[in-house]
Scaffold this active site. Structure first.
Site, PDB file in Angstrom:
ATOM      1  N   ILE A  94       0.710  -1.400   0.079  1.00 24.50           N
ATOM      2  CA  ILE A  94      -0.007  -0.071   0.018  1.00 24.50           C
ATOM      3  C   ILE A  94       0.850   1.229   0.029  1.00 24.50           C
ATOM      4  O   ILE A  94       0.707   2.154  -0.594  1.00 24.50           O
ATOM      5  CB  ILE A  94      -0.914   0.055   1.347  1.00 24.50           C
ATOM      6  CG1 ILE A  94      -1.903  -1.271   1.090  1.00 24.50           C
ATOM      7  CG2 ILE A  94      -1.703   1.202   1.386  1.00 24.50           C
ATOM      8  CD1 ILE A  94      -2.973  -1.500   2.168  1.00 24.50           C
ATOM      9  N   ASP A 100      14.193  -2.955  11.673  1.00 18.64           N
ATOM     10  CA  ASP A 100      13.144  -4.020  12.259  1.00 18.64           C
ATOM     11  C   ASP A 100      12.621  -3.027  13.365  1.00 18.64           C
ATOM     12  O   ASP A 100      13.244  -2.647  14.392  1.00 18.64           O
ATOM     13  CB  ASP A 100      13.885  -5.082  13.016  1.00 18.64           C
ATOM     14  CG  ASP A 100      12.798  -6.048  13.710  1.00 18.64           C
ATOM     15  OD1 ASP A 100      11.761  -5.594  13.819  1.00 18.64           O
ATOM     16  OD2 ASP A 100      13.050  -7.126  13.807  1.00 18.64           O
ATOM     17  N   TYR A 107      -2.663 -12.839  14.958  1.00 23.97           N
ATOM     18  CA  TYR A 107      -2.682 -11.465  14.326  1.00 23.97           C
ATOM     19  C   TYR A 107      -3.967 -10.383  14.827  1.00 23.97           C
ATOM     20  O   TYR A 107      -3.649  -9.353  14.938  1.00 23.97           O
ATOM     21  CB  TYR A 107      -3.122 -11.849  12.776  1.00 23.97           C
ATOM     22  CG  TYR A 107      -3.452 -10.498  11.897  1.00 23.97           C
ATOM     23  CD1 TYR A 107      -2.405  -9.737  11.158  1.00 23.97           C
ATOM     24  CD2 TYR A 107      -4.647 -10.254  11.790  1.00 23.97           C
ATOM     25  CE1 TYR A 107      -2.661  -8.670  10.546  1.00 23.97           C
ATOM     26  CE2 TYR A 107      -4.823  -9.128  10.917  1.00 23.97           C
ATOM     27  CZ  TYR A 107      -4.091  -8.402  10.363  1.00 23.97           C
ATOM     28  OH  TYR A 107      -4.243  -7.354   9.159  1.00 23.97           O
ATOM     29  N   LYS A 141      -3.511  -6.422  16.155  1.00 25.75           N
ATOM     30  CA  LYS A 141      -4.154  -5.450  15.742  1.00 25.75           C
ATOM     31  C   LYS A 141      -5.077  -4.747  16.543  1.00 25.75           C
ATOM     32  O   LYS A 141      -5.450  -3.463  16.306  1.00 25.75           O
ATOM     33  CB  LYS A 141      -5.093  -5.827  14.248  1.00 25.75           C
ATOM     34  CG  LYS A 141      -3.930  -6.106  13.081  1.00 25.75           C
ATOM     35  CD  LYS A 141      -3.176  -4.680  12.797  1.00 25.75           C
ATOM     36  CE  LYS A 141      -2.434  -5.281  11.738  1.00 25.75           C
ATOM     37  NZ  LYS A 141      -1.550  -3.857  11.367  1.00 25.75           N
TER      38      LYS A 141
END
Length: 247
Positions: free
Chosen positions: A16, A62, A159, A163
């Site tokens: 993106i 990182d 995940y 998030k």
């Protein structure tokens, strides 16, 4: 915020970001980007930014590691002089069957998706406060923003946790850093299909999206523009998911 000669730092953004960054450069911003191992397709991003007449700094880091984040921020200030907008786009998305989950899986997902947001935001905050203004835009996910834990049954428990933590960090930082710094988040839905998506899976995504299509990275660029332009919004999470949360 007028982006003329401002500096935007984008972490990650391999897919993106290749649309978001040139769009911001078109508005007059200089861009700093991070990559974890190799530049790869982000080399094209640099060319697109420089084609707009803006500077583009690339830094290998990182961003889940504090020491590397601190070196990143120092490098951006040394070469570009300021950071006006931080876009936390670094992310990892792996399907992990529940029965095989390990502590290492948790560490990787939560560190990259959430800890990186904490580290970078904490590192830029003093500089933005000194400048008198700043904007932080985090990237969550529509499933977390819509409280859809049932997707964890499909292999995305860690995940989802990462998030969801991004949303919590967005709210907490928005309060902590007001009034000088605005902190918001974007929660994308079906924007770009994964490279390994099957035709059957693609049809299912489209079926479950009221607008009946993938959004495309340009829709995220529009949301980023909106949050940068807004001077009276903080602590918000904006879903860009084609209405998928409605089903």
């Amino acid at each position: 915020m007028n982006l003329k000669d401002k500096v935007v730092l984008i972490t990650g953004g391999r897919r993106i970001g290749t649309v978001v960054a040139p769009n911001l450069a078109l508005k007059g911003a200089h861009i700093a980007i991070t990559y974890r191992s190799e530049l790869g397709e982000m080399a094209d991003l640099i060319k697109k930014v420089e084609a707009q007449g803006q500077r583009c700094l690339s830094h290998r880091a990182d961003v889940s590691k504090e020491e590397e984040v601190n070196k990143l921020i120092d490098d951006v200030y040394k070469n570009l002089g300021r950071i006006d907008v931080l876009i936390n786009m670094a992310s990892i998305f792996k399907k992990r069957p529940f029965e095989k989950l390990t502590g290492s899986d948790w560490d990787e997902d939560v560190d990259v998706n959430a800890k990186s947001v904490f580290l970078t935001s904490k590192a830029v905050a003093p500089h933005m406060k000194k400048q008198g203004s700043g904007k932080i835009i985090n990237f969550a996910d529509w499933i977390a923003a819509s409280n859809r834990p049932h997707y964890t049954h499909e292999g995305y428990l860690t995940y989802y946790a990462g998030k969801y933590a991004v949303i919590g960090l967005t709210l907490a930082f928005a309060l902590q850093l007001a009034p000088k710094i605005q902190v918001n988040a974007i929660a994308p839905g079906p924007i770009l299909p994964p490279p390994d998506l099957t035709e059957e899976e693609n049809k299912e995504v489209i079926k479950q999206t009221p607008l009946g299509r993938w959004g495309g990275a340009a829709e995220i660029a529009k949301a980023v523009n909106f949050l940068i332009d807004s001077d009276f919004m903080t602590g918000e999470v904006i879903r860009v998911d084609g209405g998928r949360h409605l089903l």
